[in-house]
Design a protein around this motif. Sequence first.
Motif, PDB file in Angstrom:
ATOM      1  N   ILE A  16       0.783  -1.162  -0.054  1.00 41.38           N
ATOM      2  CA  ILE A  16      -0.044   0.017  -0.145  1.00 41.38           C
ATOM      3  C   ILE A  16       0.733   1.358  -0.039  1.00 41.38           C
ATOM      4  O   ILE A  16       0.555   2.210  -0.779  1.00 41.38           O
ATOM      5  N   LEU A  17       1.871   1.284   0.771  1.00 41.96           N
ATOM      6  CA  LEU A  17       2.845   2.499   0.727  1.00 41.96           C
ATOM      7  C   LEU A  17       3.409   2.485  -0.556  1.00 41.96           C
ATOM      8  O   LEU A  17       3.624   3.576  -0.952  1.00 41.96           O
ATOM      9  N   TYR A  18       3.762   1.282  -1.160  1.00 39.75           N
ATOM     10  CA  TYR A  18       4.293   1.631  -2.593  1.00 39.75           C
ATOM     11  C   TYR A  18       3.318   2.241  -3.415  1.00 39.75           C
ATOM     12  O   TYR A  18       3.871   3.137  -4.194  1.00 39.75           O
ATOM     13  N   ILE A  19       1.982   1.944  -3.672  1.00 40.86           N
ATOM     14  CA  ILE A  19       1.192   2.360  -4.391  1.00 40.86           C
ATOM     15  C   ILE A  19       1.064   3.963  -4.344  1.00 40.86           C
ATOM     16  O   ILE A  19       0.927   4.599  -5.023  1.00 40.86           O
ATOM     17  N   VAL A  20       1.159   4.364  -2.978  1.00 43.50           N
ATOM     18  CA  VAL A  20       0.817   5.801  -2.353  1.00 43.50           C
ATOM     19  C   VAL A  20       2.035   6.795  -2.909  1.00 43.50           C
ATOM     20  O   VAL A  20       1.764   7.609  -3.713  1.00 43.50           O
ATOM     21  N   ILE A  21       3.166   5.989  -2.712  1.00 43.14           N
ATOM     22  CA  ILE A  21       4.420   6.905  -3.103  1.00 43.14           C
ATOM     23  C   ILE A  21       4.444   6.982  -4.738  1.00 43.14           C
ATOM     24  O   ILE A  21       4.693   8.032  -5.393  1.00 43.14           O
ATOM     25  N   GLU A  22       4.173   5.952  -5.603  1.00 45.11           N
ATOM     26  CA  GLU A  22       4.364   5.889  -6.742  1.00 45.11           C
ATOM     27  C   GLU A  22       3.020   6.447  -7.499  1.00 45.11           C
ATOM     28  O   GLU A  22       3.472   7.518  -8.490  1.00 45.11           O
ATOM     29  N   THR A  23       1.979   6.757  -7.045  1.00 48.39           N
ATOM     30  CA  THR A  23       1.151   7.562  -7.412  1.00 48.39           C
ATOM     31  C   THR A  23       1.441   9.335  -7.172  1.00 48.39           C
ATOM     32  O   THR A  23       1.184   9.902  -8.133  1.00 48.39           O
ATOM     33  N   ALA A  24       1.816   9.387  -5.979  1.00 49.03           N
ATOM     34  CA  ALA A  24       2.296  10.824  -5.643  1.00 49.03           C
ATOM     35  C   ALA A  24       3.321  11.261  -6.680  1.00 49.03           C
ATOM     36  O   ALA A  24       3.283  12.378  -7.164  1.00 49.03           O
ATOM     37  N   VAL A  25       4.569  10.262  -6.853  1.00 47.28           N
ATOM     38  CA  VAL A  25       5.426  10.631  -7.855  1.00 47.28           C
ATOM     39  C   VAL A  25       4.985  10.930  -9.041  1.00 47.28           C
ATOM     40  O   VAL A  25       5.589  11.889  -9.737  1.00 47.28           O
ATOM     41  N   ARG A  26       4.144   9.975  -9.678  1.00 47.22           N
ATOM     42  CA  ARG A  26       3.759   9.993 -10.873  1.00 47.22           C
ATOM     43  C   ARG A  26       2.781  11.137 -11.472  1.00 47.22           C
ATOM     44  O   ARG A  26       2.960  12.051 -12.088  1.00 47.22           O
TER      45      ARG A  26
END
Length: 60
Positions: A16-26
């Motif tokens: 879940i942390l990976y998805i949140v960080i990836e979406t924020a960076v994108r």
Amino acid sequence: MGIILSIFYSFVGLFILYIVIETAVRKGINSSIIGQFLENNYGIKEDKKSFFDDDLDNDK
């Protein structure tokens, strides 16, 4: 049994942390001035479909 559940919850939390960080960076890169410049001048578009594309707060 408690150790297995702890490991499982750790993996779920990290995912879940990976998805949140990836979406924020994108979204951060796409909405930045340099990201918009590259998209306008070179037509760079992200072809990869994500399961977030159908999200209601998606601007596309």
